[in-house]
Design an enzyme around this catalytic site. Structure first.
Site, PDB file in Angstrom:
ATOM      1  N   ASP A  16      71.632  32.956  41.228  1.00  0.00           N
ATOM      2  CA  ASP A  16      72.409  34.443  41.615  1.00  0.00           C
ATOM      3  C   ASP A  16      72.594  35.059  40.335  1.00  0.00           C
ATOM      4  O   ASP A  16      72.040  34.783  39.402  1.00  0.00           O
ATOM      5  CB  ASP A  16      74.141  33.889  41.852  1.00  0.00           C
ATOM      6  CG  ASP A  16      74.861  35.029  42.277  1.00  0.00           C
ATOM      7  OD1 ASP A  16      74.436  35.827  42.984  1.00  0.00           O
ATOM      8  OD2 ASP A  16      76.124  34.967  41.682  1.00  0.00           O
ATOM      9  N   SER A  17      73.051  36.462  40.738  1.00  0.00           N
ATOM     10  CA  SER A  17      73.094  37.251  39.484  1.00  0.00           C
ATOM     11  C   SER A  17      74.097  36.954  38.506  1.00  0.00           C
ATOM     12  O   SER A  17      73.917  37.293  37.237  1.00  0.00           O
ATOM     13  CB  SER A  17      73.461  38.679  39.879  1.00  0.00           C
ATOM     14  OG  SER A  17      74.746  38.466  40.526  1.00  0.00           O
ATOM     15  N   TYR A  48      73.535  42.657  40.586  1.00  0.00           N
ATOM     16  CA  TYR A  48      72.451  43.118  41.336  1.00  0.00           C
ATOM     17  C   TYR A  48      72.665  44.050  42.514  1.00  0.00           C
ATOM     18  O   TYR A  48      71.651  44.866  42.678  1.00  0.00           O
ATOM     19  CB  TYR A  48      71.712  41.844  41.830  1.00  0.00           C
ATOM     20  CG  TYR A  48      70.825  41.047  40.943  1.00  0.00           C
ATOM     21  CD1 TYR A  48      70.876  40.806  39.742  1.00  0.00           C
ATOM     22  CD2 TYR A  48      70.109  39.933  41.541  1.00  0.00           C
ATOM     23  CE1 TYR A  48      70.148  40.017  38.977  1.00  0.00           C
ATOM     24  CE2 TYR A  48      69.549  39.229  40.866  1.00  0.00           C
ATOM     25  CZ  TYR A  48      69.580  39.107  39.568  1.00  0.00           C
ATOM     26  OH  TYR A  48      68.778  38.210  38.825  1.00  0.00           O
ATOM     27  N   GLY A  49      73.801  44.155  42.920  1.00  0.00           N
ATOM     28  CA  GLY A  49      74.048  44.859  44.073  1.00  0.00           C
ATOM     29  C   GLY A  49      73.895  46.336  44.132  1.00  0.00           C
ATOM     30  O   GLY A  49      73.667  47.088  44.762  1.00  0.00           O
ATOM     31  N   CYS A  79      72.680  34.434  46.464  1.00  0.00           N
ATOM     32  CA  CYS A  79      73.123  35.771  46.238  1.00  0.00           C
ATOM     33  C   CYS A  79      72.495  36.349  47.453  1.00  0.00           C
ATOM     34  O   CYS A  79      71.171  36.373  48.032  1.00  0.00           O
ATOM     35  CB  CYS A  79      72.064  36.168  45.176  1.00  0.00           C
ATOM     36  SG  CYS A  79      72.346  37.886  44.913  1.00  0.00           S
ATOM     37  N   ASN A  80      73.383  37.368  48.022  1.00  0.00           N
ATOM     38  CA  ASN A  80      73.167  38.043  49.300  1.00  0.00           C
ATOM     39  C   ASN A  80      72.244  39.049  49.133  1.00  0.00           C
ATOM     40  O   ASN A  80      71.271  39.458  49.810  1.00  0.00           O
ATOM     41  CB  ASN A  80      74.350  38.436  50.136  1.00  0.00           C
ATOM     42  CG  ASN A  80      75.217  37.423  50.732  1.00  0.00           C
ATOM     43  OD1 ASN A  80      75.099  37.324  51.790  1.00  0.00           O
ATOM     44  ND2 ASN A  80      75.911  36.663  49.730  1.00  0.00           N
ATOM     45  N   GLU A 158      83.682  39.053  38.223  1.00  0.00           N
ATOM     46  CA  GLU A 158      83.156  38.575  37.053  1.00  0.00           C
ATOM     47  C   GLU A 158      84.421  38.588  35.762  1.00  0.00           C
ATOM     48  O   GLU A 158      84.118  38.007  34.938  1.00  0.00           O
ATOM     49  CB  GLU A 158      82.123  39.589  36.640  1.00  0.00           C
ATOM     50  CG  GLU A 158      80.771  39.255  37.578  1.00  0.00           C
ATOM     51  CD  GLU A 158      79.822  38.053  37.122  1.00  0.00           C
ATOM     52  OE1 GLU A 158      79.943  37.654  35.904  1.00  0.00           O
ATOM     53  OE2 GLU A 158      79.254  37.463  37.993  1.00  0.00           O
ATOM     54  N   CYS A 190      78.884  38.468  50.242  1.00  0.00           N
ATOM     55  CA  CYS A 190      78.519  38.608  48.665  1.00  0.00           C
ATOM     56  C   CYS A 190      79.023  37.489  48.282  1.00  0.00           C
ATOM     57  O   CYS A 190      80.290  36.975  48.540  1.00  0.00           O
ATOM     58  CB  CYS A 190      78.901  39.658  47.975  1.00  0.00           C
ATOM     59  SG  CYS A 190      78.835  39.510  46.083  1.00  0.00           S
ATOM     60  N   THR A 191      78.193  36.340  47.492  1.00  0.00           N
ATOM     61  CA  THR A 191      78.705  35.071  47.105  1.00  0.00           C
ATOM     62  C   THR A 191      79.726  35.152  46.081  1.00  0.00           C
ATOM     63  O   THR A 191      80.502  34.019  45.690  1.00  0.00           O
ATOM     64  CB  THR A 191      77.676  34.217  46.612  1.00  0.00           C
ATOM     65  OG1 THR A 191      76.941  35.061  45.547  1.00  0.00           O
ATOM     66  CG2 THR A 191      76.682  33.835  47.716  1.00  0.00           C
ATOM     67  N   HIS A 192      80.143  36.382  45.478  1.00  0.00           N
ATOM     68  CA  HIS A 192      81.343  36.307  44.478  1.00  0.00           C
ATOM     69  C   HIS A 192      82.476  36.635  45.441  1.00  0.00           C
ATOM     70  O   HIS A 192      83.622  36.326  44.863  1.00  0.00           O
ATOM     71  CB  HIS A 192      80.939  37.694  43.742  1.00  0.00           C
ATOM     72  CG  HIS A 192      80.319  37.720  42.407  1.00  0.00           C
ATOM     73  ND1 HIS A 192      78.972  37.703  42.799  1.00  0.00           N
ATOM     74  CD2 HIS A 192      80.610  37.662  41.317  1.00  0.00           C
ATOM     75  CE1 HIS A 192      78.086  37.563  41.444  1.00  0.00           C
ATOM     76  NE2 HIS A 192      79.283  37.708  40.581  1.00  0.00           N
TER      77      HIS A 192
HETATM   78  N1  DGL Z   1      76.734  37.541  44.426  1.00  0.00           N
HETATM   79  C1  DGL Z   1      75.346  38.380  44.712  1.00  0.00           C
HETATM   80  C2  DGL Z   1      75.370  38.652  46.072  1.00  0.00           C
HETATM   81  O1  DGL Z   1      75.905  37.542  47.017  1.00  0.00           O
HETATM   82  C3  DGL Z   1      75.337  39.583  43.751  1.00  0.00           C
HETATM   83  C4  DGL Z   1      76.570  40.639  43.406  1.00  0.00           C
HETATM   84  C5  DGL Z   1      75.799  41.321  42.601  1.00  0.00           C
HETATM   85  O2  DGL Z   1      75.145  40.965  41.415  1.00  0.00           O
HETATM   86  O3  DGL Z   1      76.017  42.479  42.715  1.00  0.00           O
HETATM   87  O4  DGL Z   1      75.042  39.569  46.540  1.00  0.00           O
END
Ligand code: DGL
Length: 277
Positions: A16-17, A48-49, A79-80, A158, A190-192
């Site tokens: 993941d990011s 990443y998003g 990570c989506n 985060e 989003c996995t966060h």
């Molecule tokens: N957790 C990631 C996702 O599922 C990335 C979130 C990010 O870095 O913006 O999209």
């Protein structure tokens, strides 16, 4: 150990990011307790998003190349944003089996909805890719989707602001239009986001079912390993390093964070220079 045993005992590469993918790793640990995991969190380059698909794809390719040096037997894109932008390229670049988080999430939402109205919250990259909408519409069911990018959620997570008035305020603004749309199912795309699930749930109300793709992703991984005959046959013994963690920056912060989410205390996270891969 012969070659076959070595392959069975090889770890699953999960990335993941940053810390979000730990919500998927946690579910893999729960559902597949015999499997080893090598986790990479790109803490130097998160989020990443908000980046372009090209950049997310380049980062993801580097990570997969790194994971291959760890002799992984399969990859989970936890990570989506990377699943949405990089899956096709990664499938071209490696022969390893790959599981993404978007298809399992879309599948679960389709099974869950009763009124056929599904909401998706995710990063800008995931929403702009239109991937959830596409997978859901491809099912052929008469279902409509409404999507909302929530770019501030990842930095809030985060920063550890899971239960905080700032998070409540921002979530209230992002989610207002979804409440009005009458959805009965909301994908945490989003996995966060599972880490602020209680805030999202409180705002959406109990009539809206929240879908965390992690559960279905771990299930899909289990099925894939069984199909390919790659499952680890027995739980590694005490003293074996079952889970290893790598990051691109700030290992101490990551380690503290991981220890607050995962069922097992992690011993250490090692920093690597991902740009070398
Ligand atoms: N957790 C990631 C996702 O599922 C990335 C979130 C990010 O870095 O913006 O999209």
């Amino acid at each position: 150990m012969n070659d076959k045993e070595m392959l069975h005992n090889a770890p699953i590469g999960v990335f993941d990011s940053g810390v979000g993918g730990l919500t998927v790793a946690r579910e893999i640990m729960r559902q597949l307790p015999n499997e080893r995991i090598v986790y990479f969190g790109d803490t130097a380059r998160v989020p990443y998003g908000s980046k372009s698909p090209e950049t997310i794809t380049r980062y993801s390719s580097q990570i997969v190349r790194f994971l291959q040096t760890q002799q992984v037997k399969a990859i989970v894109i936890a990570c989506n944003s990377a699943s949405a932008c990089a899956l096709e390229t990664l499938e071209e670049e490696t022969n390893l089996p790959i599981i993404d988080v978007v298809r399992p999430g879309a599948r679960t939402a389709l099974e869950t909805t009763v009124n056929g109205k599904i909401g998706v919250i995710a990063t800008e990259a995931t929403i702009c890719s239109g991937i959830y909408k596409r997978y859901i519409e491809e099912s052929g069911k008469s279902v409509s989707t409404i999507s909302k990018a929530c770019p501030l959620f990842v930095p809030l997570v985060e920063e550890g602001l899971w239960e905080d008035p700032v998070t409540d305020e921002i979530a209230g603004r992002y989610l207002a239009e979804l409440i009005d749309s009458g959805i009965d199912t909301l994908i945490l795309g989003c996995t966060h986001y599972p880490l602020i699930r209680s805030t999202v749930g409180r705002i959406m109300g109990e009539k809206v079912c929240l879908v965390n793709p992690a559960y279905e992703t771990a299930r899909a991984l289990k099925q894939l390993l069984e199909k390919k005959g790659l499952e680890s046959e027995k739980r590694p013994g005490l003293g074996t390093e079952l889970y290893r963690f790598f990051v691109s920056d700030a290992a101490d912060k990551f380690q503290k964070f991981a220890n607050s989410i995962l069922p097992y205390g992690i011993l250490s996270a090692k920093v690597i220079n991902i740009e070398e891969f």
